[in-house]
Design an enzyme around this catalytic site. Structure first.
Site, PDB file in Angstrom:
ATOM      1  N   GLY A   1      61.658  72.082   5.807  1.00  0.00           N
ATOM      2  CA  GLY A   1      61.288  70.991   5.222  1.00  0.00           C
ATOM      3  C   GLY A   1      59.660  70.117   5.774  1.00  0.00           C
ATOM      4  N   ASP A   2      58.997  70.726   6.279  1.00  0.00           N
ATOM      5  CA  ASP A   2      57.743  70.176   6.033  1.00  0.00           C
ATOM      6  C   ASP A   2      56.444  71.154   5.185  1.00  0.00           C
ATOM      7  OD1 ASP A   2      54.876  70.103   7.843  1.00  0.00           O
ATOM      8  OD2 ASP A   2      54.426  71.965   8.178  1.00  0.00           O
ATOM      9  N   ALA A   3      57.180  72.327   4.574  1.00  0.00           N
ATOM     10  CA  ALA A   3      56.658  73.038   4.485  1.00  0.00           C
ATOM     11  C   ALA A   3      56.484  72.528   2.893  1.00  0.00           C
ATOM     12  CB  ALA A   3      56.648  74.549   3.752  1.00  0.00           C
TER      13      ALA A   3
ATOM     14  N   ALA B   1      63.230  71.969   9.814  1.00  0.00           N
ATOM     15  CA  ALA B   1      61.995  70.882   9.977  1.00  0.00           C
ATOM     16  C   ALA B   1      60.988  71.881   9.309  1.00  0.00           C
ATOM     17  CB  ALA B   1      62.287  70.131  11.332  1.00  0.00           C
TER      18      ALA B   1
END
Length: 141
Positions: free
Chosen positions: A22-24, A19
Protein backbone atom coordinates in the site's frame (compact mmCIF):
# COMPACT_ATOMS: atom_id res chain seq x y z
CA UNK A 1 -2.38 -0.75 -12.20
CA UNK A 2 -2.94 -4.39 -13.01
CA UNK A 3 -2.92 -6.89 -10.16
CA UNK A 4 -1.08 -9.77 -11.85
CA UNK A 5 1.79 -10.39 -9.44
CA UNK A 6 0.01 -11.72 -6.37
CA UNK A 7 -2.81 -14.24 -6.39
CA UNK A 8 -3.17 -14.45 -2.62
CA UNK A 9 -6.42 -13.58 -0.89
CA UNK A 10 -5.62 -10.15 0.59
CA UNK A 11 -7.58 -11.03 3.74
CA UNK A 12 -5.01 -13.74 4.47
CA UNK A 13 -2.00 -11.42 4.20
CA UNK A 14 -0.56 -9.73 7.25
CA UNK A 15 -1.34 -6.08 7.82
CA UNK A 16 2.38 -5.35 7.50
CA UNK A 17 2.44 -6.97 4.04
CA UNK A 18 -0.63 -5.01 2.97
CA UNK A 19 1.03 -1.81 4.22
CA UNK A 20 4.25 -2.69 2.39
CA UNK A 21 2.40 -2.81 -0.91
CA UNK A 22 0.00 0.00 0.00
CA UNK A 23 2.92 2.34 0.60
CA UNK A 24 3.94 1.96 -3.04
CA UNK A 25 0.36 2.20 -4.32
CA UNK A 26 -0.30 5.40 -2.35
CA UNK A 27 2.98 6.98 -3.45
CA UNK A 28 2.25 6.15 -7.08
CA UNK A 29 -1.16 7.84 -6.81
CA UNK A 30 0.48 10.91 -5.26
CA UNK A 31 3.20 11.07 -7.90
CA UNK A 32 0.68 10.58 -10.70
CA UNK A 33 -1.42 13.45 -9.37
CA UNK A 34 1.63 15.72 -9.18
CA UNK A 35 2.94 14.76 -12.61
CA UNK A 36 0.17 16.76 -14.28
CA UNK A 37 1.73 20.04 -13.09
CA UNK A 38 4.47 22.17 -14.63
CA UNK A 39 6.45 22.31 -11.39
CA UNK A 40 10.15 21.32 -11.71
CA UNK A 41 10.94 17.70 -10.83
CA UNK A 42 13.02 18.60 -7.77
CA UNK A 43 10.11 20.44 -6.18
CA UNK A 44 7.72 17.67 -7.21
CA UNK A 45 9.88 15.19 -5.34
CA UNK A 46 9.80 17.32 -2.17
CA UNK A 47 6.05 17.72 -2.51
CA UNK A 48 5.55 13.98 -2.94
CA UNK A 49 7.66 13.25 0.13
CA UNK A 50 5.58 15.70 2.13
CA UNK A 51 2.38 14.06 0.96
CA UNK A 52 3.41 10.48 1.77
CA UNK A 53 5.12 11.13 5.11
CA UNK A 54 3.59 9.64 8.26
CA UNK A 55 2.06 12.90 9.58
CA UNK A 56 0.34 13.54 6.21
CA UNK A 57 -0.96 9.98 6.03
CA UNK A 58 -2.11 10.25 9.64
CA UNK A 59 -4.31 13.18 8.57
CA UNK A 60 -5.61 10.99 5.73
CA UNK A 61 -6.52 8.30 8.27
CA UNK A 62 -8.66 10.76 10.19
CA UNK A 63 -10.31 12.01 7.00
CA UNK A 64 -11.15 8.50 5.77
CA UNK A 65 -12.49 7.08 9.04
CA UNK A 66 -15.97 8.47 8.52
CA UNK A 67 -16.52 7.37 4.92
CA UNK A 68 -15.19 3.80 4.83
CA UNK A 69 -17.27 0.65 4.73
CA UNK A 70 -17.07 -1.64 7.76
CA UNK A 71 -14.72 -3.96 5.86
CA UNK A 72 -12.40 -1.11 4.83
CA UNK A 73 -12.37 0.38 8.31
CA UNK A 74 -11.49 -3.02 9.78
CA UNK A 75 -8.53 -3.33 7.39
CA UNK A 76 -7.34 0.18 8.20
CA UNK A 77 -7.60 -0.45 11.94
CA UNK A 78 -5.81 -3.78 11.55
CA UNK A 79 -2.97 -1.93 9.86
CA UNK A 80 -2.96 0.75 12.54
CA UNK A 81 -2.74 -1.90 15.26
CA UNK A 82 0.27 -3.59 13.68
CA UNK A 83 3.34 -3.27 15.87
CA UNK A 84 6.08 -2.04 13.54
CA UNK A 85 9.69 -3.04 14.00
CA UNK A 86 10.64 0.63 13.80
CA UNK A 87 9.07 4.07 13.52
CA UNK A 88 9.86 7.06 11.37
CA UNK A 89 12.32 9.49 12.88
CA UNK A 90 10.18 12.54 12.06
CA UNK A 91 6.82 11.20 13.24
CA UNK A 92 5.09 10.29 16.46
CA UNK A 93 4.29 6.65 17.11
CA UNK A 94 0.58 7.47 16.75
CA UNK A 95 1.13 9.15 13.36
CA UNK A 96 3.25 6.25 12.16
CA UNK A 97 0.64 3.70 13.19
CA UNK A 98 -2.22 5.61 11.52
CA UNK A 99 -0.08 5.95 8.38
CA UNK A 100 0.46 2.19 8.42
CA UNK A 101 -3.32 1.79 8.59
CA UNK A 102 -3.81 3.94 5.50
CA UNK A 103 -1.12 2.02 3.64
CA UNK A 104 -2.70 -1.31 4.63
CA UNK A 105 -6.05 -0.13 3.30
CA UNK A 106 -4.57 0.98 -0.02
CA UNK A 107 -2.67 -2.31 -0.34
CA UNK A 108 -5.81 -4.28 0.44
CA UNK A 109 -7.94 -2.42 -2.09
CA UNK A 110 -5.26 -2.82 -4.75
CA UNK A 111 -4.92 -6.57 -4.18
CA UNK A 112 -8.70 -6.94 -4.08
CA UNK A 113 -8.87 -5.45 -7.57
CA UNK A 114 -10.95 -2.55 -6.33
CA UNK A 115 -9.18 0.16 -8.33
CA UNK A 116 -12.28 2.33 -8.67
CA UNK A 117 -12.69 2.49 -4.89
CA UNK A 118 -8.98 3.12 -4.45
CA UNK A 119 -9.15 6.05 -6.88
CA UNK A 120 -12.34 7.34 -5.24
CA UNK A 121 -10.75 7.40 -1.78
CA UNK A 122 -7.57 9.01 -3.06
CA UNK A 123 -9.52 11.71 -4.92
CA UNK A 124 -11.56 12.34 -1.77
CA UNK A 125 -8.53 13.01 0.42
CA UNK A 126 -6.63 14.84 -2.32
CA UNK A 127 -9.56 17.11 -3.21
CA UNK A 128 -10.40 17.74 0.45
CA UNK A 129 -7.05 19.46 0.92
CA UNK A 130 -5.75 16.84 3.33
CA UNK A 131 -2.76 16.11 1.13
CA UNK A 132 -2.86 19.07 -1.25
CA UNK A 133 0.61 20.17 -2.30
CA UNK A 134 0.00 23.74 -1.15
CA UNK A 135 -0.49 22.41 2.38
CA UNK A 136 2.99 20.88 2.32
CA UNK A 137 6.02 22.95 3.26
CA UNK A 138 8.88 22.78 0.81
CA UNK A 139 11.29 24.27 3.31
CA UNK A 140 14.08 22.13 4.75
CA UNK A 141 13.68 21.36 8.41
Amino acid sequence: MENWLISENPKQLSAATLAFLGDAVYELLVRRSLATTTIPAGKLHKMAIGMVCAPAQSAVYEKLEGILTEEELAVMKRGRNTHPAHTAKNATVADYRRATGVEALFGYLYLSGRQERLEELFRYVYNSGTTQPENISLEKK
